[in-house]
Design an enzyme around this catalytic site. Structure first.
Site, PDB file in Angstrom:
ATOM      1  N   GLU A  75      -2.567   5.612  -0.934  1.00 26.59           N
ATOM      2  CA  GLU A  75      -2.877   5.384  -2.356  1.00 26.59           C
ATOM      3  C   GLU A  75      -4.137   6.131  -2.803  1.00 26.59           C
ATOM      4  O   GLU A  75      -5.116   5.525  -3.263  1.00 26.59           O
ATOM      5  CB  GLU A  75      -3.029   3.878  -2.636  1.00 26.59           C
ATOM      6  CG  GLU A  75      -1.762   3.094  -2.391  1.00 26.59           C
ATOM      7  CD  GLU A  75      -1.849   1.647  -2.868  1.00 26.59           C
ATOM      8  OE1 GLU A  75      -2.943   1.202  -3.270  1.00 26.59           O
ATOM      9  OE2 GLU A  75      -0.812   0.956  -2.855  1.00 26.59           O
TER      10      GLU A  75
ATOM     11  N   GLU B 198       5.038   0.486   1.121  1.00 29.08           N
ATOM     12  CA  GLU B 198       4.531  -0.855   0.797  1.00 29.08           C
ATOM     13  C   GLU B 198       5.330  -1.402  -0.375  1.00 29.08           C
ATOM     14  O   GLU B 198       5.655  -0.675  -1.310  1.00 29.08           O
ATOM     15  CB  GLU B 198       3.047  -0.848   0.377  1.00 29.08           C
ATOM     16  CG  GLU B 198       2.048  -0.647   1.479  1.00 29.08           C
ATOM     17  CD  GLU B 198       0.609  -0.646   0.967  1.00 29.08           C
ATOM     18  OE1 GLU B 198       0.325  -1.345  -0.036  1.00 29.08           O
ATOM     19  OE2 GLU B 198      -0.226   0.053   1.567  1.00 29.08           O
TER      20      GLU B 198
END
Length: 468
Positions: A168, A371
């Site tokens: 991320e 995720e």
């Protein structure tokens, strides 16, 4: 048993965690930014719980990995802490205890039949590199990252065949330089834009270094990717103004990392807007060449919630300088289903939209859901008479997302796996242990007693049946 949703052969059924969120600070050579932030302002963290113990993975990794095997995980992503592994950031000298620890963790995963996927940066830059050089604002730090990456490949690349450069990466500029939810808690849009560029350059150099390592060692089955949190941006309406606003949110939040990682170049529209706004990054032709020539082998996609955008209805307060919200406003969709514990919209169809976008616009690169998950506060109240947490809401959440993912795969999306966040309840930055995400509960932070939730039992059947 009839499986309505059957997934491709050798599908990854796994979960993701990270070093700073699971290991604890035991025997670490250096502090990362979260260690430092907690030491200087513990009140910033929910219930003043910091990263000192986390879920004690440093001490209990063998038992924890056994629990992961019991819930059916065939693959797990975690990270190597830069602040743990490197004794000297400049010379590349490593910490002997850290090398022992990560070797034992990797060997234990493999011994238990779990594929280790190792990530290099999970927001956790060593605080010395922030204070000394300005962190990711500095290209010096990009070069120090490459020293760290090379050391990881040399030490562990004989067994780890799946690598990730960054998790991320957009959260680093957003959290630390736009919205003040990560240290250093700045609001500096121009710095944020430079950080976007520098991390893309660092990732490309990390990819280049890994491919060089594989060539030197004769490794044919190694591959390296990046994990990007994709939040598809949906416009409030079909008006040209709303569509343009959502489009900017899309190219800034998502494509600023997706395009360089997969296509080797930044979106031309984004470059033009940032140039017109006077905040474009500083770049060199040879750096852009490195980004162009070192794209990822595969992609990890973290998906939790969509973004919704509308045209600005009020002028942006420019007293804080440039912000991406100059070009859009967040829109709250009246029909949205919200997870009340996290405040995030639950919108499973977006996982299908991502699958089709990657199929059609990114060369159908191999990718996986790295995720996806549901954080819930106060899960202890759902404990049944046998002491098991009945988290049917988590099972339903996973099923809904897998149904849409399955549809994308049936329509040709090249997706090879699904990882839940997270195997074991973990420490989560400012939120600490407020919201729990795991298949395995940390029942008591003091004793670190861990038990499998109902979702963990269900996930094992999902993995064994390769579907549901």
């Amino acid at each position: 048993m009839f499986m309505q949703y059957k997934f491709p052969e050798n599908f990854w059924w796994g979960a993701a965690t990270s070093g700073p969120q699971s290991e604890g600070r035991f025997n670490k050579a250096h502090r990362n930014i979260f260690d430092y932030w907690y030491d200087t302002d513990p009140d910033a963290f929910f219930d003043k719980v910091g990263p000192n113990v986390a879920s004690n993975f440093y001490n209990s990794f063998r038992e924890d990995i056994d629990l992961m095997r019991q819930v059916g995980l065939n693959s797990v992503r975690t990270s190597i802490q830069w602040s743990r592994l490197m004794k000297d950031f400049e010379t590349g000298e490593v910490d002997a205890d850290a090398v022992r620890f990560y070797n034992e963790v990797i060997d234990e995963f493999i011994a238990k039949g779990i594929r280790p996927v190792m990530n290099l940066v999970h927001f956790d830059i060593p605080v010395e590199l922030l204070h000394q050089y300005g962190g990711w604002e500095s290209k010096k730090v990009v070069d120090l990252f490459v020293i760290f990456a090379r050391k990881c490949y040399e030490l562990f690349g004989d067994r780890v065949k799946d690598w990730i450069t960054f998790n991320e990466p957009m959260v680093i500029p957003e959290g630390g330089y736009l919205y003040k939810f990560h240290y250093p808690l700045k609001v500096d849009g121009k710095a944020a834009v430079q950080i976007v560029y520098n991390i893309n350059l660092a990732s490309a150099k990390g990819v280049q270094a890994y491919h060089e390592y594989c060539e030197k060692e004769g490794i044919k089955d190694g591959r390296i990717g990046i994990v990007i949190n994709l939040t598809p941006a949906y416009p409030r309406s079909e008006s040209p103004e709303d569509v343009a606003a959502a489009h900017f949110a899309e190219i800034f939040k998502n494509n600023a990392f997706l395009d360089p990682a997969v296509k080797g170049e930044f979106p031309a529209e984004l470059v033009k807007i940032l140039t017109d706004d006077g905040v474009i990054w500083e770049s060199e032709p040879e750096e852009l060449e490195i980004i162009r020539n070192n794209t990822v082998d595969y992609l990890g996609v973290n998906y939790y919630h969509p973004a919704r955008a509308k045209a600005r209805e009020t002028a942006l307060d420019e007293s804080l300088g440039w912000l991406p919200e100059k070009h859009f406003e967040d829109y709250e969709w009246p029909e949205a289903r919200i997870n009340p514990h996290r405040g995030w919209e639950i919108y499973p169809k977006a996982i299908y939209d991502i699958a089709i976008n990657v199929r059609d616009n990114y060369g159908n690169i191999p990718w996986y859901i790295s995720e996806n998950g549901m954080g819930v506060e106060g899960e202890a109240k759902f404990r049944n008479a046998d002491g098991v947490i009945d988290d049917d809401y988590r099972i339903d959440f996973i099923k809904e997302h897998l149904e849409w993912l399955h549809k994308g795969i049936e329509e040709g999306a090249n997706c090879f796996g699904y990882h839940l966040w997270t195997p074991i309840d973990c420490w989560s930055w400012m939120n600490a242990y407020k919201n729990r995400y795991g298949l395995i509960a940390v029942d008591d932070l003091a004793t670190q007693k861990k038990t499998i939730k109902k979702s963990g039992v269900w996930f094992k059947s999902l993995s064994e049946n390769n579907g549901f």
